[in-house]
Design a protein around this motif. Structure first.
Motif: not given
Length: 118
Positions: A81-86
């Motif tokens: 999971v990329t935690v970048d605001g998406r």
């Protein structure tokens, strides 16, 4: 969600620990010695590997660009999971909690009962 918030949230779970078996740059969050989250908290792009039910893992990947098959993990059971605001922070927290719950569900009954005690 910041790296500090991710670390703090992972450590809120009952009996959760943070270890560094792959070196100081990779946080491994465990319960009863079993991995439920893995993250390079100091990386340029914050990601976290989380356990997931296989059918749900595929569905999440199809619905969200920020969720991919688990990097260096069994791709059937793990997502990165990329935690970048998406993704909303609430969803990231739910995915972490689901990962923790899956790992706890796979523990021997005696260990699960020990975790249930206050």
């Amino acid at each position: 969600m910041t790296p500090q918030e991710l670390r703090a949230f992972c450590l809120e779970f009952n009996a959760a620990t943070e270890e560094f078996p792959f070196g100081p740059e990779t946080s491994v969050f465990k319960v009863a010695g079993k991995l439920f989250a893995l993250s390079a908290l100091d990386a340029a792009h914050l990601t976290v590997n989380l356990k997931c039910e296989p059918e749900i893992a595929v569905q999440l990947r199809e619905e969200h660009e920020a969720i991919a098959p688990g990097w260096h993990m069994n791709k059937r059971h793990w997502n990165t999971v990329t935690v970048d605001g998406r993704l909303p922070d609430r969803m990231v927290r739910e995915l972490i909690e689901d990962s923790y719950d899956l790992v706890v569900a796979g523990l021997p009954k005696a260990e699960r009962l020990r975790l249930d005690r206050p």
